[in-house]
Motif scaffolding. Structure first.
Motif, PDB file in Angstrom:
ATOM      1  N   SER A 161      22.434 -41.316  58.357  1.00 41.12           N
ATOM      2  CA  SER A 161      22.637 -40.263  57.667  1.00 41.12           C
ATOM      3  C   SER A 161      22.799 -38.872  57.157  1.00 41.12           C
ATOM      4  O   SER A 161      22.273 -38.731  58.110  1.00 41.12           O
ATOM      5  N   ARG A 162      22.906 -38.515  55.958  1.00 40.54           N
ATOM      6  CA  ARG A 162      22.987 -37.247  55.781  1.00 40.54           C
ATOM      7  C   ARG A 162      23.716 -36.426  54.380  1.00 40.54           C
ATOM      8  O   ARG A 162      23.853 -36.788  53.837  1.00 40.54           O
ATOM      9  N   VAL A 163      22.773 -35.016  54.425  1.00 43.39           N
ATOM     10  CA  VAL A 163      23.230 -34.784  52.975  1.00 43.39           C
ATOM     11  C   VAL A 163      24.011 -34.494  52.974  1.00 43.39           C
ATOM     12  O   VAL A 163      24.164 -32.807  53.668  1.00 43.39           O
ATOM     13  N   VAL A 164      25.010 -34.117  51.719  1.00 43.32           N
ATOM     14  CA  VAL A 164      26.312 -33.374  51.856  1.00 43.32           C
ATOM     15  C   VAL A 164      26.579 -32.599  51.284  1.00 43.32           C
ATOM     16  O   VAL A 164      26.020 -31.171  50.683  1.00 43.32           O
ATOM     17  N   THR A 165      25.395 -32.767  49.676  1.00 43.69           N
ATOM     18  CA  THR A 165      25.493 -31.901  48.712  1.00 43.69           C
ATOM     19  C   THR A 165      23.243 -31.888  48.205  1.00 43.69           C
ATOM     20  O   THR A 165      23.098 -33.056  47.934  1.00 43.69           O
ATOM     21  N   GLU A 166      23.064 -30.508  48.605  1.00 42.84           N
ATOM     22  CA  GLU A 166      21.485 -31.120  47.335  1.00 42.84           C
ATOM     23  C   GLU A 166      21.766 -30.963  45.984  1.00 42.84           C
ATOM     24  O   GLU A 166      22.512 -30.573  45.452  1.00 42.84           O
ATOM     25  N   GLY A 167      20.683 -32.066  45.548  1.00 41.36           N
ATOM     26  CA  GLY A 167      20.959 -32.549  44.232  1.00 41.36           C
ATOM     27  C   GLY A 167      19.735 -30.859  43.082  1.00 41.36           C
ATOM     28  O   GLY A 167      18.682 -30.566  44.311  1.00 41.36           O
ATOM     29  N   VAL A 168      20.192 -30.771  42.388  1.00 40.87           N
ATOM     30  CA  VAL A 168      19.576 -29.503  41.471  1.00 40.87           C
ATOM     31  C   VAL A 168      19.874 -30.548  40.032  1.00 40.87           C
ATOM     32  O   VAL A 168      20.170 -30.896  39.249  1.00 40.87           O
ATOM     33  N   ASP A 169      18.290 -30.227  39.718  1.00 41.85           N
ATOM     34  CA  ASP A 169      18.169 -30.575  38.354  1.00 41.85           C
ATOM     35  C   ASP A 169      18.371 -29.907  36.772  1.00 41.85           C
ATOM     36  O   ASP A 169      18.647 -28.550  37.694  1.00 41.85           O
ATOM     37  N   GLY A 170      18.841 -29.773  36.529  1.00 42.58           N
ATOM     38  CA  GLY A 170      19.537 -29.223  34.862  1.00 42.58           C
ATOM     39  C   GLY A 170      18.773 -28.666  34.147  1.00 42.58           C
ATOM     40  O   GLY A 170      17.638 -29.904  34.201  1.00 42.58           O
ATOM     41  N   VAL A 171      19.226 -28.604  33.190  1.00 39.92           N
ATOM     42  CA  VAL A 171      18.099 -28.381  31.894  1.00 39.92           C
ATOM     43  C   VAL A 171      19.474 -28.338  30.265  1.00 39.92           C
ATOM     44  O   VAL A 171      20.330 -28.101  29.948  1.00 39.92           O
ATOM     45  N   LYS A 172      18.506 -29.155  29.655  1.00 37.26           N
ATOM     46  CA  LYS A 172      19.550 -29.586  28.626  1.00 37.26           C
ATOM     47  C   LYS A 172      18.574 -29.375  27.263  1.00 37.26           C
ATOM     48  O   LYS A 172      17.343 -29.311  27.045  1.00 37.26           O
ATOM     49  N   GLU A 173      19.074 -28.781  25.882  1.00 43.62           N
ATOM     50  CA  GLU A 173      18.444 -28.747  25.201  1.00 43.62           C
ATOM     51  C   GLU A 173      18.989 -29.365  23.519  1.00 43.62           C
ATOM     52  O   GLU A 173      19.829 -29.604  23.815  1.00 43.62           O
ATOM     53  N   THR A 174      18.051 -30.060  23.418  1.00 38.14           N
ATOM     54  CA  THR A 174      18.385 -31.172  22.258  1.00 38.14           C
ATOM     55  C   THR A 174      18.127 -30.466  20.292  1.00 38.14           C
ATOM     56  O   THR A 174      16.643 -30.373  20.567  1.00 38.14           O
ATOM     57  N   THR A 175      19.339 -30.265  19.638  1.00 36.24           N
ATOM     58  CA  THR A 175      18.117 -29.989  18.527  1.00 36.24           C
ATOM     59  C   THR A 175      18.661 -31.572  18.093  1.00 36.24           C
ATOM     60  O   THR A 175      19.739 -31.762  17.235  1.00 36.24           O
ATOM     61  N   ASN A 228      24.588 -33.324  41.417  1.00 42.70           N
ATOM     62  CA  ASN A 228      23.621 -34.524  42.045  1.00 42.70           C
ATOM     63  C   ASN A 228      23.832 -34.595  43.466  1.00 42.70           C
ATOM     64  O   ASN A 228      25.189 -33.805  44.381  1.00 42.70           O
ATOM     65  N   GLU A 229      22.991 -34.891  43.892  1.00 39.54           N
ATOM     66  CA  GLU A 229      22.457 -35.013  45.158  1.00 39.54           C
ATOM     67  C   GLU A 229      24.028 -36.563  45.417  1.00 39.54           C
ATOM     68  O   GLU A 229      24.262 -36.967  45.193  1.00 39.54           O
ATOM     69  N   VAL A 230      24.106 -35.447  46.783  1.00 34.88           N
ATOM     70  CA  VAL A 230      25.187 -36.647  48.017  1.00 34.88           C
ATOM     71  C   VAL A 230      25.140 -36.937  49.362  1.00 34.88           C
ATOM     72  O   VAL A 230      25.091 -35.795  49.925  1.00 34.88           O
ATOM     73  N   ILE A 231      25.524 -37.980  49.450  1.00 32.55           N
ATOM     74  CA  ILE A 231      24.115 -38.512  50.664  1.00 32.55           C
ATOM     75  C   ILE A 231      25.622 -38.918  51.508  1.00 32.55           C
ATOM     76  O   ILE A 231      25.984 -40.116  50.852  1.00 32.55           O
ATOM     77  N   ALA A 232      25.565 -38.987  52.692  1.00 29.40           N
ATOM     78  CA  ALA A 232      27.573 -39.633  53.150  1.00 29.40           C
ATOM     79  C   ALA A 232      25.770 -40.558  54.457  1.00 29.40           C
ATOM     80  O   ALA A 232      25.181 -40.366  54.520  1.00 29.40           O
ATOM     81  N   GLU A 233      27.115 -41.827  54.158  1.00 29.96           N
ATOM     82  CA  GLU A 233      26.134 -43.213  54.689  1.00 29.96           C
ATOM     83  C   GLU A 233      26.846 -43.057  56.190  1.00 29.96           C
ATOM     84  O   GLU A 233      28.162 -43.498  55.947  1.00 29.96           O
ATOM     85  N   GLY A 234      26.420 -43.199  57.122  1.00 26.31           N
ATOM     86  CA  GLY A 234      27.309 -44.012  58.237  1.00 26.31           C
ATOM     87  C   GLY A 234      27.748 -45.248  58.096  1.00 26.31           C
ATOM     88  O   GLY A 234      27.436 -46.583  58.053  1.00 26.31           O
TER      89      GLY A 234
END
Length: 418
Positions: free
Chosen positions: A242-256, A281-287
């Protein structure tokens, strides 16, 4: 006898003439006295102006009303008599100004009329004891002079009940807008408050206006929106890799959260979520291949499961050999020989067919993607169903040797047209 009779007759005639002269003298004296006393009696001449008529009369009366009565002229209660003169002069002018009726309506209903000569509206109201309230309206305006034909219209103010903050007050109204009445009641509106009528509506009759106080309580919370992990198949990697295609990054949301209260009672809750920063979102490619394919070309038409295509037209199984050629060599179909082309029997596998070549069960060899483009003796006599191209001889001869001979399954994904 006759003579005497005649004498007597003449005497009688003379006596009668004397008496006549005496009577005449008396008559003249009386007539002269009459003339003299008459001149004394009619000692004033008065010009009477009454509306559009004018005349001069002679009178002994000094009072204007006696002069009018003497000449048969009546005066109404509201008529005005204007008199200028005598004061040492034998002449005078007496003017009668006739009052006219002015209709009065109150709230559209007829009221007792008033009478006017040259007064203002205010003077007439005072004269006829008609009182105005502070918020009553009147037309014409109080300071205007009344003209013949005018109608005085009075609109009385009335009470309107205004309820706010648990209290009800009576506000005087006379065709005012709702906004004006709230101001008169000293009620200030908040930006979210609700009024039972439009602010620009004109109120023309008694009613109730209700103000509902609206309070909004707002709370805001920020939180991390964690990224999710997605997996995709990679036909160019072996199962288990497997390999990481896209690194995952957390988002920030505001709830009112907004809670609405009307007159202290909670009536609504609204929740709004706003993204401050998008998550990735993190994307992982699997063989997906049984082993890493020699050909590094992928095609979306090839979907693998357990290392083998899911969708295909047919399978041909048999030994697979490998070959090389000089750089720039052409295949039997006219294509350039390159990694990803192979030699076949075109009568069995037409040129241009999309293939996937993988070792049979127990043999994890994998060529992968291939296009049927070339042929050879072994292909045509049916002993070898496929000969895979490994590249130009200068660089890939060792690869062809390493491949050698393997039993493979040739999956025909799409049948070519030659």
């Amino acid at each position: 006898m006759l003579s005497l009779f005649s004498k007597k007759g003449a005497l009688k005639l003379r006596v009668s003439k004397k008496a006549f002269l005496k009577l005449a003298f008396i008559f003249v004296s009386i007539f002269s006295a009459f003339l003299l006393t008459g001149l004394v009696y009619f000692r004033y001449d008065v010009t009477i102006i009454d509306g559009g008529s004018e005349r001069t009369v002679y009178t002994m009366q000094a009072d204007p009303y006696d002069v009018l009565a003497e000449n048969g002229i009546s005066v109404g209660m509201y008529d005005r008599v204007e008199f200028t003169g005598f004061d040492g002069s034998p002449t005078a002018t007496l003017t009668v100004r006739r009052a006219y009726e002015v209709p009065v309506t109150v709230d559209g209903e007829e009221y007792s009329p008033v009478y006017n000569i040259d007064g203002t509206v205010e003077q007439l109201l005072e004269q006829f004891s008609i009182e105005l309230g502070e918020y009553d309206t009147i037309t014409p305006a109080p300071e205007e002079k009344i003209q013949d034909g005018d109608v005085i219209e009075i609109t009385r103010a009335f009470d309107v009940e205004v309820t706010a903050d648990g209290e009800t007050v009576a506000v005087i109204c006379n065709s005012n807008t709702v906004s004006e009445l709230l101001e008169r009641a000293e009620i200030k509106l908040g930006k979210d408050d609700i009024v039972s009528a439009e602010l620009d509506e004109i109120i023309t009759e008694p009613c109730e206006i209700k103000v509902s106080r609206v309070e909004k309580k707002v709370s805001t919370k920020r939180e991390v929106d964690p990224y999710e992990t997605e997996t995709v198949n990679d036909n160019l990697m072996a199962i288990g890799d497997s390999r990481v295609v896209t690194e995952g990054v957390d988002g920030v949301k505001e709830t009112t959260t907004t809670e609405t209260y009307i007159d202290g009672v909670k009536t609504d809750t609204a929740v709004e979520t706003k993204i401050i920063s998008e998550k990735t979102n993190e994307v992982i490619a699997e063989g997906a291949a049984v082993s890493e394919p020699y050909c590094k070309i992928d095609d979306p038409a090839i979907v693998l499961e357990n290392g083998r295509p899911v969708n295909y037209e047919y399978i041909i199984s048999g030994p697979a050999t490998a070959y090389t050629a000089f750089e720039g060599a052409k295949t039997a179909s006219g294509r350039l020989a390159e990694i990803g082309t192979c030699a076949v029997n075109p009568n069995v596998i037409p040129y241009g067919s999309l293939l996937y070549i993988v070792g049979q069960e127990g043999d994890n060899i994998c060529y992968g993607y291939a296009i049927a483009a070339d042929t050879g003796y072994g292909m045509m006599d049916g002993t070898i169903p496929v000969d895979v191209y490994m590249g130009d001889s200068a660089n890939h001869y060792a690869d062809a040797c390493a491949w050698g001979w393997h039993l493979v399954d040739i999956y025909v994904i799409e049948v070519g047209n030659g």
